[in-house]
Design a protein around this motif. Structure first.
Motif, PDB file in Angstrom:
ATOM      1  N   LEU A 163       0.837  -1.188   0.000  1.00 31.94           N
ATOM      2  CA  LEU A 163       0.000   0.000   0.000  1.00 31.94           C
ATOM      3  C   LEU A 163       0.880   1.249   0.000  1.00 31.94           C
ATOM      4  O   LEU A 163       0.621   2.212  -0.725  1.00 31.94           O
ATOM      5  CB  LEU A 163      -0.929  -0.028   1.219  1.00 31.94           C
ATOM      6  N   GLU A 164       1.940   1.212   0.782  1.00 27.46           N
ATOM      7  CA  GLU A 164       2.879   2.338   0.856  1.00 27.46           C
ATOM      8  C   GLU A 164       3.534   2.607  -0.501  1.00 27.46           C
ATOM      9  O   GLU A 164       3.676   3.768  -0.912  1.00 27.46           O
ATOM     10  CB  GLU A 164       3.942   2.034   1.916  1.00 27.46           C
ATOM     11  N   GLU A 165       3.935   1.566  -1.211  1.00 29.17           N
ATOM     12  CA  GLU A 165       4.549   1.728  -2.535  1.00 29.17           C
ATOM     13  C   GLU A 165       3.566   2.336  -3.524  1.00 29.17           C
ATOM     14  O   GLU A 165       3.919   3.247  -4.290  1.00 29.17           O
ATOM     15  CB  GLU A 165       5.039   0.380  -3.069  1.00 29.17           C
ATOM     16  N   VAL A 166       2.328   1.863  -3.503  1.00 28.43           N
ATOM     17  CA  VAL A 166       1.321   2.387  -4.420  1.00 28.43           C
ATOM     18  C   VAL A 166       1.010   3.843  -4.068  1.00 28.43           C
ATOM     19  O   VAL A 166       0.893   4.698  -4.958  1.00 28.43           O
ATOM     20  CB  VAL A 166       0.048   1.517  -4.403  1.00 28.43           C
ATOM     21  N   GLU A 167       0.909   4.136  -2.794  1.00 26.16           N
ATOM     22  CA  GLU A 167       0.621   5.510  -2.379  1.00 26.16           C
ATOM     23  C   GLU A 167       1.733   6.466  -2.821  1.00 26.16           C
ATOM     24  O   GLU A 167       1.468   7.587  -3.263  1.00 26.16           O
ATOM     25  CB  GLU A 167       0.433   5.587  -0.868  1.00 26.16           C
ATOM     26  N   ALA A 168       2.980   6.037  -2.731  1.00 27.27           N
ATOM     27  CA  ALA A 168       4.100   6.877  -3.152  1.00 27.27           C
ATOM     28  C   ALA A 168       4.113   7.084  -4.665  1.00 27.27           C
ATOM     29  O   ALA A 168       4.419   8.178  -5.154  1.00 27.27           O
ATOM     30  CB  ALA A 168       5.426   6.259  -2.694  1.00 27.27           C
TER      31      ALA A 168
END
Length: 187
Positions: A90-95
């Motif tokens: 989720l963090e990678e997609v958000e970034a």
């Protein structure tokens, strides 16, 4: 336990944990992790030894096998298709795609990842539920499928999908008759 005539009893069982679960990643077709295998094996026999409707993904078939159930494949029990986000946290997609993620989390009709929208998933799950025959069914599936089933059973609006948490090996019982569903506590 036999269901009264015309009553459908569903026990939806979420697959055991995977590395994607631990990493808070959009799942791909990954296997169970060691903890998930041990926990599922610890529940072997708890759901009987008969057939279980089962999503085709490896994490579901491994869960069903560890639980001691015979697999009855059902492609409609598949996880939500997260398209190009599969395997990413989720963090990678958000970034990388903050606007796309925000759209997906707020608009049930959005599928910026190129996969299935939440609205599409809700429709697929509603169709699956409407085709259940009377009797008892155990189904091994995914958190997203179970969330959608709960939203449908309660007649909740689509955005309620994001307000339902489903942990690995969680169990949700639904009882239906005449197209109406009730959420009940599993025995």
């Amino acid at each position: 336990m036999t269901a009264p005539s015309g009553v459908t009893r569903l026990l939806l069982v979420c697959h055991a944990s995977t590395q994607a679960t631990v990493r808070a990643a959009f799942p791909s077709d990954e296997p169970l992790d060691g903890r998930g295998l041990r926990q599922a094996a610890g529940l072997a026999g708890h759901f009987g030894h008969g057939p279980a409707a089962c999503a085709a993904e490896l994490r579901c078939t491994q869960t069903a096998t560890a639980l001691g159930l015979r697999i009855d494949p059902d492609p409609l029990l598949a996880d939500c298709d997260h398209g190009r986000w599969s395997g990413r946290t989720l963090e990678e997609v958000e970034a990388a795609e903050p606007e796309a993620l925000a759209a997906w989390l707020t608009d049930p009709g959005a599928a910026p990842h190129g996969g299935e929208s939440v609205a599409g998933l809700l429709g697929r799950v509603a169709g699956w539920l409407s085709n259940r025959a009377p009797g008892r069914t155990v189904a091994i599936t995914h958190p997203s499928f179970i969330r959608a089933a709960v939203v449908h059973a309660l007649g909740a609006p689509a955005p309620a999908f994001w307000r339902v948490d489903v942990a690995p090996l969680a169990r949700v019982a639904l009882t239906g008759r005449g197209g109406r569903w009730r959420l009940s506590y599993p025995a």
